[in-house]
Design a protein around this motif. Sequence first.
Motif, PDB file in Angstrom:
ATOM      1  N   ARG A 199       0.829  -1.218   0.000  1.00 23.72           N
ATOM      2  CA  ARG A 199       0.000   0.000   0.000  1.00 23.72           C
ATOM      3  C   ARG A 199       0.862   1.268   0.000  1.00 23.72           C
ATOM      4  O   ARG A 199       0.490   2.281  -0.572  1.00 23.72           O
ATOM      5  CB  ARG A 199      -0.967  -0.008   1.196  1.00 23.72           C
ATOM      6  CG  ARG A 199      -2.066  -1.056   1.036  1.00 23.72           C
ATOM      7  CD  ARG A 199      -3.282  -0.739   1.898  1.00 23.72           C
ATOM      8  NE  ARG A 199      -2.947  -0.613   3.314  1.00 23.72           N
ATOM      9  CZ  ARG A 199      -2.768  -1.647   4.143  1.00 23.72           C
ATOM     10  NH1 ARG A 199      -2.895  -2.871   3.695  1.00 23.72           N
ATOM     11  NH2 ARG A 199      -2.469  -1.453   5.410  1.00 23.72           N
ATOM     12  N   GLY A 200       2.018   1.180   0.638  1.00 22.68           N
ATOM     13  CA  GLY A 200       2.938   2.323   0.618  1.00 22.68           C
ATOM     14  C   GLY A 200       3.408   2.624  -0.799  1.00 22.68           C
ATOM     15  O   GLY A 200       3.387   3.778  -1.256  1.00 22.68           O
ATOM     16  N   LYS A 201       3.800   1.580  -1.520  1.00 21.14           N
ATOM     17  CA  LYS A 201       4.249   1.764  -2.911  1.00 21.14           C
ATOM     18  C   LYS A 201       3.093   2.289  -3.771  1.00 21.14           C
ATOM     19  O   LYS A 201       3.286   3.160  -4.622  1.00 21.14           O
ATOM     20  CB  LYS A 201       4.762   0.443  -3.501  1.00 21.14           C
ATOM     21  CG  LYS A 201       5.975  -0.154  -2.817  1.00 21.14           C
ATOM     22  CD  LYS A 201       7.228   0.645  -3.051  1.00 21.14           C
ATOM     23  CE  LYS A 201       8.461  -0.065  -2.515  1.00 21.14           C
ATOM     24  NZ  LYS A 201       9.599   0.838  -2.295  1.00 21.14           N
ATOM     25  N   GLN A 202       1.900   1.747  -3.534  1.00 16.67           N
ATOM     26  CA  GLN A 202       0.714   2.212  -4.290  1.00 16.67           C
ATOM     27  C   GLN A 202       0.489   3.704  -4.069  1.00 16.67           C
ATOM     28  O   GLN A 202       0.229   4.452  -5.010  1.00 16.67           O
ATOM     29  CB  GLN A 202      -0.541   1.474  -3.833  1.00 16.67           C
ATOM     30  CG  GLN A 202      -0.682   0.081  -4.359  1.00 16.67           C
ATOM     31  CD  GLN A 202      -1.895  -0.632  -3.731  1.00 16.67           C
ATOM     32  OE1 GLN A 202      -2.526  -0.113  -2.817  1.00 16.67           O
ATOM     33  NE2 GLN A 202      -2.190  -1.804  -4.229  1.00 16.67           N
ATOM     34  N   ALA A 203       0.552   4.112  -2.799  1.00 21.52           N
ATOM     35  CA  ALA A 203       0.287   5.515  -2.471  1.00 21.52           C
ATOM     36  C   ALA A 203       1.303   6.434  -3.156  1.00 21.52           C
ATOM     37  O   ALA A 203       0.964   7.507  -3.669  1.00 21.52           O
ATOM     38  CB  ALA A 203       0.339   5.716  -0.960  1.00 21.52           C
ATOM     39  N   THR A 204       2.544   5.985  -3.191  1.00 21.79           N
ATOM     40  CA  THR A 204       3.588   6.814  -3.829  1.00 21.79           C
ATOM     41  C   THR A 204       3.384   6.877  -5.345  1.00 21.79           C
ATOM     42  O   THR A 204       3.487   7.940  -5.958  1.00 21.79           O
ATOM     43  CB  THR A 204       4.988   6.260  -3.498  1.00 21.79           C
ATOM     44  OG1 THR A 204       5.141   6.269  -2.090  1.00 21.79           O
ATOM     45  CG2 THR A 204       6.068   7.116  -4.130  1.00 21.79           C
TER      46      THR A 204
END
Length: 292
Positions: A183-188
Amino acid sequence: MSQPMLLKSALSRVSILSSNRLIGPGLSRASFEAGNNRPTALSASFTSQDVSPGQPKLLVFGGRGFVGSNVCKEAVGMGLTVLGISRGGTPPLIHEPWVGAVEWARGNALEPQTFVRHLEGADAVVSCIGGFGTTEEMLKVNGAANVSLIEAAKAAGVKRFVFISAHIPNIPGIDAVLGGYIRGKQATEEALRTHFPTSGVALRPGVIYGDRVVSSTLTLPLGMAFKPLEMLIERMGIDQAKQFAGVPLVGAAFVPPVSVETVARVAVRAATDPSVPSGLIDVWELASKDKR
Ligand SMILES: NC(=O)c1ccc[n+]([C@@H]2O[C@H](COP(=O)([O-])OP(=O)(O)OC[C@H]3O[C@@H](n4cnc5c(N)ncnc54)[C@H](OP(=O)(O)O)[C@@H]3O)[C@@H](O)[C@H]2O)c1
């Protein structure tokens, strides 16, 4: 971090970052913009002659890490002005001449006041910030830190932004373990698409191999561990490996590892060459750029 911890962390990446599930709703296309054809441009070699006069200024966040230090090295080789930023502000433990050509500065991506002054006059940013930990920690380091950096870079008028994202394996249940990372990579990636729709590029490598400097006396030659897999995939061909990679669980073994030098080369090229289209560069495309 202690050496055993670093080794554990390196090996955990080896086991998890290899398959072909694309990250995130709406991001499973090859580019942020519809109809954006991915680059024949990347196949051309980028030499220092391509650098415009006045030496473009490149900021590398996470510049003392495994990928970041290789991005700095590549950028110095291209004749760019390079600023490597990390929370400690110190150079990596590497004894090579290029380290002296980089300016090393302190900056925490979660605290814009610690780095915004460095963005002034910067032509491009490469973010190599990321990592593992608890769900909350992974959300913060892979997501919030990079989102904060993207927003600050946009506000400062930086022209291009490159993010080292990741290919997420097609392993049932992976979300339960790596939800924060994913989810962190998605948000970025989402923030990159929003703030740099025409000049933001996210690279999605699977396993990255190369020499990882762990301390002043220990370097892990991760390339050796991946050579057999690399040779197998090379022999079967990328297209066939891609088919196998779609199979849940076992498919993860067929996703090609990519050398850290290739990741660095593609990242610097994407940061400096406006002809490189915005969007995603996936693991297959990266593998096709790997020098064997
Ligand atoms: N290695 C792989 O096989 C692999 C595969 C796929 C994707 N990736 C992605 O590639 C990126 C780089 O990975 P890596 O292996 O080079 O990791 P790394 O060696 O651990 O480097 C990560 C860097 O992030 C910096 N950082 C963390 N939080 C920060 C913050 N708040 N502000 C500023 N800097 C911060 C750290 O610097 P300081 O601690 O010095 O501040 C560190 O140098 C990550 O996003 C990772 O997910 C890696």
